[in-house]
Design an enzyme around this catalytic site. Structure first.
Site, PDB file in Angstrom:
ATOM      1  N   HIS A 287       6.031  -0.955  -8.217  1.00  0.00           N
ATOM      2  CA  HIS A 287       4.639  -0.490  -8.297  1.00  0.00           C
ATOM      3  C   HIS A 287       4.363   0.566  -7.218  1.00  0.00           C
ATOM      4  O   HIS A 287       3.921   1.677  -7.513  1.00  0.00           O
ATOM      5  CB  HIS A 287       3.710  -1.698  -8.124  1.00  0.00           C
ATOM      6  CG  HIS A 287       2.246  -1.383  -8.184  1.00  0.00           C
ATOM      7  ND1 HIS A 287       1.449  -1.779  -9.233  1.00  0.00           N
ATOM      8  CD2 HIS A 287       1.425  -0.723  -7.327  1.00  0.00           C
ATOM      9  CE1 HIS A 287       0.211  -1.373  -9.020  1.00  0.00           C
ATOM     10  NE2 HIS A 287       0.163  -0.725  -7.853  1.00  0.00           N
ATOM     11  N   GLU A 288       4.652   0.224  -5.971  1.00  0.00           N
ATOM     12  CA  GLU A 288       4.297   1.132  -4.869  1.00  0.00           C
ATOM     13  C   GLU A 288       5.094   2.427  -4.922  1.00  0.00           C
ATOM     14  O   GLU A 288       4.568   3.493  -4.605  1.00  0.00           O
ATOM     15  CB  GLU A 288       4.497   0.429  -3.510  1.00  0.00           C
ATOM     16  CG  GLU A 288       3.723  -0.874  -3.328  1.00  0.00           C
ATOM     17  CD  GLU A 288       2.224  -0.730  -3.552  1.00  0.00           C
ATOM     18  OE1 GLU A 288       1.693   0.395  -3.447  1.00  0.00           O
ATOM     19  OE2 GLU A 288       1.586  -1.755  -3.876  1.00  0.00           O
TER      20      GLU A 288
ATOM     21  N   MET B  92       0.861  -1.185   0.000  1.00  0.00           N
ATOM     22  CA  MET B  92       0.000   0.000   0.000  1.00  0.00           C
ATOM     23  C   MET B  92       0.889   1.225   0.000  1.00  0.00           C
ATOM     24  O   MET B  92       1.783   1.363   0.827  1.00  0.00           O
ATOM     25  CB  MET B  92      -0.920  -0.020   1.233  1.00  0.00           C
ATOM     26  CG  MET B  92      -1.746   1.244   1.400  1.00  0.00           C
ATOM     27  SD  MET B  92      -2.925   1.480   0.040  1.00  0.00           S
ATOM     28  CE  MET B  92      -3.011   3.278  -0.001  1.00  0.00           C
ATOM     29  N   GLU B  93       0.582   2.138  -0.932  1.00  0.00           N
ATOM     30  CA  GLU B  93       1.494   3.224  -1.256  1.00  0.00           C
ATOM     31  C   GLU B  93       1.407   4.431  -0.324  1.00  0.00           C
ATOM     32  O   GLU B  93       1.643   5.558  -0.766  1.00  0.00           O
ATOM     33  CB  GLU B  93       1.228   3.676  -2.694  1.00  0.00           C
ATOM     34  CG  GLU B  93      -0.140   4.357  -2.931  1.00  0.00           C
ATOM     35  CD  GLU B  93      -1.247   3.422  -3.390  1.00  0.00           C
ATOM     36  OE1 GLU B  93      -1.143   2.220  -3.102  1.00  0.00           O
ATOM     37  OE2 GLU B  93      -2.203   3.892  -4.017  1.00  0.00           O
ATOM     38  N   ASN B  94       1.102   4.237   0.967  1.00  0.00           N
ATOM     39  CA  ASN B  94       1.059   5.376   1.893  1.00  0.00           C
ATOM     40  C   ASN B  94       2.273   6.273   1.654  1.00  0.00           C
ATOM     41  O   ASN B  94       3.400   5.797   1.591  1.00  0.00           O
ATOM     42  CB  ASN B  94       1.082   4.880   3.331  1.00  0.00           C
ATOM     43  CG  ASN B  94       0.126   3.730   3.554  1.00  0.00           C
ATOM     44  OD1 ASN B  94      -1.057   3.871   3.377  1.00  0.00           O
ATOM     45  ND2 ASN B  94       0.680   2.576   3.903  1.00  0.00           N
TER      46      ASN B  94
HETATM   47 ZN   LIG Z   1      -1.339   0.277  -6.927  1.00  0.00          ZN
END
Ligand SMILES: [Zn+2]
Length: 662
Positions: free
Chosen positions: A443-444, A409-411
């Site tokens: 990706h993140e 998750m890209e927080n």
């Molecule tokens: Zn994504």
């Protein structure tokens, strides 16, 4: 996949420069129409499943053994702990008898055979409570009359005792609000929180304004504060709220995770907010378009450590605890806020442009953060140069969470990963694991620009955000490992198909005896082949290995292999174990269903299982809706024709599908 073929490297660079010119603005969906079909497919898939959820729940078997709808609470204590070894040893000679009983739908299987073999559909136990159909909910967006500018958020996780059932968190939030149009109402989001105190003060005194009353709409997850008079346009106000909530192992909002260390269970408090669970951690304007600055303070005991989106600016003593005060963030969306309080340790480095980069994990896993750290440092600099936009934060952390619903998750500034998507042990893990780690990190980190710096105004443009990041995961991976020729995988999609072993089912299950001597790169193929060509014995042997190993890559590999069985009754049995945390951690439940769905023989069972347990799965994993697109794509991929889908739906006793719904 074809959907990516029209992109080229230079187009990405020009897209990046157009983002640059719109820094601080929001993404407007004008490009990438090719992703629409994917989104539509996902929406239709979810819609279909939701459509069928009024069906009765299956009868349950032994609730201590197989957790079914309504038994979520029983899952709390055991979840997050290392799997107990030896809990499933079967007598040598019962397998054929039990197989016959299962094939013959005999209820006696639950009495005569190990409890873990008792599928719900075979029992005479009382059925789970019938779910009451809920009336359709009108969808409500927050009014635009006011907007948040700044959150001062203080949070204390209370989880230092021995009883996880008693763990809670409490806190206070002071939201600086700008009034845009005169209004006497403040409406914000809150979910499953206890609201203790509230107060409104104008930024500039004297303005005789106060809150007359507060109402909560638990269905819409809204708090409405009614004022004695209108707030005035262009003025600023401070809304202060004290709140508390339970710290549960539900993988959403601020939640509880755990791991084993020296025979002891250690806990951590961590967050997962996307898409709409920030409101479960603190009252807020929980829509991506409401960007604001976050000033976060986390209270912890001495000897613990806290992390959030920004670096710690200072630490002070407060209420007998340590208060870590984090530097203010840049304006950002609520779903990207993150914080963790743990006893994790880390490895660290610095990028070429002086960004501090940390890789955090439970202490025994820190040696396996080296590859992720190296990749992260290199990829972030690569993206800075490719996008021609400097990484805007002072630091970037990555953390491997033992219970995590997604790959990552890209927080912003604190990316959370599931362990097997970040940890890499070069001695025992395969090249496939290394590739997965690389792709998820690529990706993140791309989201730190596409999604975090520039953000969709509303969720209907999420496809654009995810579409770019999915493409960039290949670009970033190709930069890190040109030798993998990763772009070749576009042709076959990015979901690794572990189940197409029809051509080489020759090995015997005795291969498992040499479990650890098999080279990592061929382990998956060997395990799957052994499971597919054997019966119960190799399958049960692999299941026992699953309960004994703590190596996250091995767990992931064995979980995939267990779905390779060609025996329908074994696949059905595996699905029942997916809801039993002794065998399958809650973070992996949907993954197991996905694996079974990817097996042609198991697809119908997976579909039936999903429909029958939908209410439970939705309540347990509702916040992690990113998991669902993969799951539904696996499920629907196995149904090539309308008649196949109808047949499956019919066999699962759900309503007839409308012709225009798929
Ligand atoms: Zn994504």
């Amino acid at each position: 996949m074809g959907k990516y073929e029209s992109f080229t490297f230079s187009e990405t660079a020009s897209a990046a420069s157009s983002f640059k010119s719109r820094r601080g603005c929001f993404v407007k969906a004008t490009t990438g129409v090719i992703f629409v079909s994917v989104t539509v497919a996902i929406v239709i898939g979810v819609g279909l499943i939701v459509h069928f959820t009024e069906k009765d729940q299956s009868p349950s078997c032994d609730k201590d053994e197989v957790q079914l709808p309504g038994h979520a609470a029983a899952d709390t204590a055991g979840k997050g702990q290392t799997k107990a070894p030896g809990t499933t040893s079967a007598p040598v000679d019962w397998s054929q008898t039990c197989k016959n009983m299962a094939t013959g739908n005999e209820n006696g299987i639950c009495q005569s055979c190990p409890q873990s073999t008792c599928p719900p559909q075979l029992t005479g136990a009382p059925p789970a409570a019938k779910s009451t159909p809920t009336p359709p909910v009108e969808f409500i967006r927050l009014p635009k009359t006011i907007e948040p500018v700044d959150y001062d958020l203080v949070v204390t996780p209370n989880f230092y005792g021995a009883d996880p059932e008693s763990f809670t968190f409490d806190g206070s939030v002071n939201i600086k609000i700008k009034c845009k149009n005169a209004t006497d109402k403040i409406i914000i989001h809150s979910k499953q929180l206890i609201i203790r105190e509230w107060n409104l003060t104008p930024e500039v005194a004297p303005e005789d304004i106060k809150i007359d009353g507060m109402t909560e709409d638990t269905t819409q997850q809204l708090l409405t504060f009614t004022l004695n008079k209108n707030m005035l346009p262009t003025n600023f106000y401070h809304l202060t709220i004290k709140f508390a909530g339970p710290l549960k192992t539900d993988l959403a909002g601020l939640y509880l995770s755990s791991y084993q260390e020296g025979g002891e269970t250690k806990y951590l408090a961590t967050t997962q907010f996307q898409p709409t669970d920030a409101r479960k951690a603190f009252p807020c304007f929980d829509e991506p378009g409401f960007k604001a600055v976050f000033r976060i303070t986390l209270l912890r005991q001495e000897g613990w450590h806290s992390l959030s989106n920004s670096p710690i600016a200072s630490t002070e003593d407060r209420n007998g605890m340590k208060a870590d005060i984090f530097a203010p963030t840049l304006p950002m969306s609520t779903y990207l806020v993150a914080y963790v309080v743990s006893q994790f340790q880390h490895s660290s480095g610095t990028t070429k442009n002086n960004i501090t980069y940390g890789a955090w994990a439970k202490p025994e896993s820190v040696p396996y953060t080296q590859e992720a750290l190296r990749l992260g440092i290199n990829i972030i600099t690569f993206y800075e140069e490719l996008f021609d936009i400097k990484f805007p934060l002072a630091k970037q952390d990555m953390i491997a969470i033992p219970d995590y619903p997604l790959g990552g998750m890209e927080n912003w500034g604190l990316v959370t990963y599931r362990e097997e998507a970040m940890l890499y042990n070069p001695k025992t893990n395969s090249e496939y694991t290394k590739q997965r780690v690389t792709k998820v990190i690529a990706h993140e980190l791309s989201h730190q620009w596409f999604g975090d710096l520039v953000t969709m105004q509303w969720w209907d443009d999420l496809w654009l955000n995810e579409g770019f990041a999915t493409y960039m995961e290949y670009v970033g991976t190709n930069f890190s490992h040109p030798d993998w020729n990763i772009f070749d995988q576009f042709a076959v999609g990015d979901l690794y198909d572990a189940f197409d072993f029809d051509g080489h089912r020759t090995s015997e299950y005795v291969i498992f005896v040499q479990f650890l001597t098999i080279p990592p790169d061929v382990q998956e193929s060997v395990y799957c082949t052994a499971i597919a060509s054997g019966g119960w014995e190799p399958w049960n042997f692999a299941l026992e290995q699953l309960t004994k190993t703590i190596d996250v890559a091995q767990i992931s590999l064995i979980q995939r292999a267990l779905a390779c069985s060609r025996e329908p009754w074994i696949l059905r049995h595996y699905l029942t174990l997916a809801l039993n945390s002794t065998y399958v951690r809650s973070q992996d439940t949907l993954t197991v269903v996905e694996h079974v769905a990817g097996n042609q023989i198991g697809a119908t069972f997976a579909w039936t299982f999903l429909v029958e347990n939908w209410e439970y799965i939705r309540s347990s994993f509702g916040g992690a809706w990113f998991s669902f697109d993969r799951l539904i794509s696996s499920l629907t991929r196995s149904f090539n024709t309308e008649s196949e889908l109808k047949k499956s739906i019919k066999s699962s006793n759900v309503k007839e599908i409308e012709p225009n719904q798929h």
